[in-house]
Scaffold this motif. Structure first.
Motif, PDB file in Angstrom:
ATOM      1  N   GLY A 317       0.813  -1.214   0.000  1.00  0.00           N
ATOM      2  CA  GLY A 317       0.000   0.000   0.000  1.00  0.00           C
ATOM      3  C   GLY A 317       0.845   1.261   0.000  1.00  0.00           C
ATOM      4  N   GLU A 348      -5.523  -2.099  -0.120  1.00  0.00           N
ATOM      5  CA  GLU A 348      -5.092  -0.834   0.483  1.00  0.00           C
ATOM      6  C   GLU A 348      -4.525  -1.094   1.876  1.00  0.00           C
ATOM      7  OE1 GLU A 348      -7.839   2.439   0.480  1.00  0.00           O
ATOM      8  OE2 GLU A 348      -8.701   1.878  -1.462  1.00  0.00           O
ATOM      9  N   GLU A 350      -2.630   1.582   4.829  1.00  0.00           N
ATOM     10  CA  GLU A 350      -2.129   2.932   5.099  1.00  0.00           C
ATOM     11  C   GLU A 350      -2.095   3.177   6.602  1.00  0.00           C
ATOM     12  OE1 GLU A 350      -3.160   7.618   3.956  1.00  0.00           O
ATOM     13  OE2 GLU A 350      -4.471   5.979   3.295  1.00  0.00           O
TER      14      GLU A 350
END
Length: 452
Positions: A317, A348, A350
């Motif tokens: 990611g 994803e 993060e």
């Protein structure tokens, strides 16, 4: 005693008359005095300490109802430690207010509408400090499951999972003894099953922690592990492991000596890291935390090696090649750890910037797995292939529409529901949300019946 700060005016008791006009009963004060003059020339502030809490509450309510859009204001005076916390949250209050969200303070806590939770299917909260008597207010359409620390009288530790109602039939919360992990299993049709472990391990020097914490989590993982099931662990491990290797790099000469060749289970174990190469995932992790590897960090690396699991931080990611710190801007102790076959599904990852609204020192982890789950899980109508037909106004049916609305609820009943709302209640936000949903449903249902 409850102290208030009141702005002074030219006539000493003018402000008092403004408030007491709306409160006909006598207000009993313990002490009332003015603060020293301000350097900017603004009116001096009056501090009033009430004898009775109910008087304080009535004055607050009268001020909210009658002093809006005037030059006068009343606010509560808090201890320094609460004011320090409020000062930290004040920029967040203004930010959320500018974004159009409903926000309010209650002492040193800031309440915001539920956009954060509503943007996820599942939210995991570590160190929730809840007990079995707590009832949590979660957004409409969501439920929660909690695992609370039982061995200590003081509220501490704890893990809470908030999830969409639509996922309820696909989730199984598994009973286990360890207070360091909450297990749940995803049972998805035509999809691989997932085992999710939500982890909170206290710092290694804490009286709540144990050197056996990682062993407890590992033993339960082995117990719940099934064939063809993918595993995810996420949470606060309080483990600093630097860029230490979380997999075993096999020695081919040793394998030949020990005659491991041909043993599929052992061969798969020693060569699982090759799946990362196949999925274009770097073997080496990045990590902004340059501190030494602590005891729990070594245990975490051993845990990953023993169970063929890999750390996502610093590998995938937006955190790929970064390895952002997750606590106090200095250490990386919050992780997402997965089975190697999950990397293709991880779309994803993060580390979200620190926000004091959600934690004291930790950053949030944002993780999305693309599993190909059928879209009916995210549709209020779980019937597949449902077509949404727009409702259009028909002027010829307006009288019938009005009659249907009036049949569903009268103005008097609507008013009764409104007056039961208490703006001071901790449940005010969900109560008003439920009322709005109820009010909307009257018009929507009537429109469906009339115009379809």
């Amino acid at each position: 005693m409850n102290a208030f700060l009141l702005p002074s005016v030219l006539h000493k008791y003018k402000h008092g008359f403004v408030i007491c006009y709306y409160i006909p009963d006598n207000i009993k004060f313990h002490v009332v005095h003015r603060l020293r003059p301000q350097q900017d020339g603004k009116p001096r502030t009056i501090v009033a300490t009430f004898e009775r809490r109910k008087d304080r509450d009535r004055v607050l309510k009268a001020a909210r109802d009658n002093l809006k859009d005037t030059q006068y204001s009343i606010y509560e005076q808090f201890p320094n430690e609460i004011m320090e916390r409020r000062n930290i949250l004040w920029p967040i209050f203004k930010r959320e207010q500018r974004a159009g969200r409903r926000v309010r303070f209650k002492e040193d806590k800031l309440y915001v509408t539920d956009e954060l939770i509503k943007s996820y299917d599942i939210c995991v909260f570590c160190e929730s400090k809840t007990d079995d008597l707590d009832i949590l207010n979660v957004p409409k359409g969501y439920e929660y499951f909690s695992k609370n620390r039982q061995k200590f009288d003081r509220k501490s530790g704890g893990i809470v999972v908030v999830f969409k109602n639509l996922l309820k039939s696909h989730l199984s919360f598994l009973s286990s003894d360890s207070e360091y992990v909450l297990w749940l299993k995803f049972n998805l049709r035509h999809e691989p099953n997932f085992l999710l472990g939500c982890v909170y391990i206290p710092p290694e020097n804490s009286r709540y922690s144990s050197v056996e914490a990682f062993d407890e989590v590992e033993n339960e993982l082995i117990f719940f592990q099934e064939e063809n099931i993918h595993t995810i662990l996420i949470g606060d491990f309080n483990a600093r492991c630097g860029t230490g290797r979380d997999f075993i790099f096999p020695n081919d000469d040793l394998a030949q000596i020990l005659n491991f060749d041909g043993a599929d289970v052992i061969d798969n174990y020693f060569h699982s890291f090759q799946k990362l190469i196949l999925y274009d995932i770097p073997l080496d992790r990045a990590n902004e935390d340059t501190g030494r590897c602590n005891t729990f960090g070594s245990k975490l690396l051993s845990f990953c090696k023993n169970n063929n699991m890999f750390i996502c931080n610093g590998r995938v990611g937006s955190d790929k090649g970064v390895g952002r710190v997750t606590s106090s801007q200095t250490s990386l102790i919050d992780y997402c750890i997965v089975s190697p076959d999950l990397f293709p599904l991880l779309s994803e990852f993060e580390v979200i910037d620190f926000d004091p609204l959600y934690s004291d020192v930790h950053c949030r982890l944002h993780v999305i797995f693309s599993t190909g789950v059928t879209t009916d899980l995210h549709n209020n109508d779980s019937t597949p292939n449902t077509v949404n037909i727009p409702v259009r106004w028909n002027n010829e049916m307006k009288d019938q529409f009005v009659n249907m609305v009036e049949d569903k609820i009268s103005t008097e009943d609507l008013f009764k529901k409104l007056v039961t709302l208490n703006v001071e209640s901790d449940t005010f936000q969900p109560d008003i949300d439920n009322f709005v949903d109820f009010f909307n449903s009257i018009f929507i249902d009537s429109a469906h019946n009339c115009f379809w």
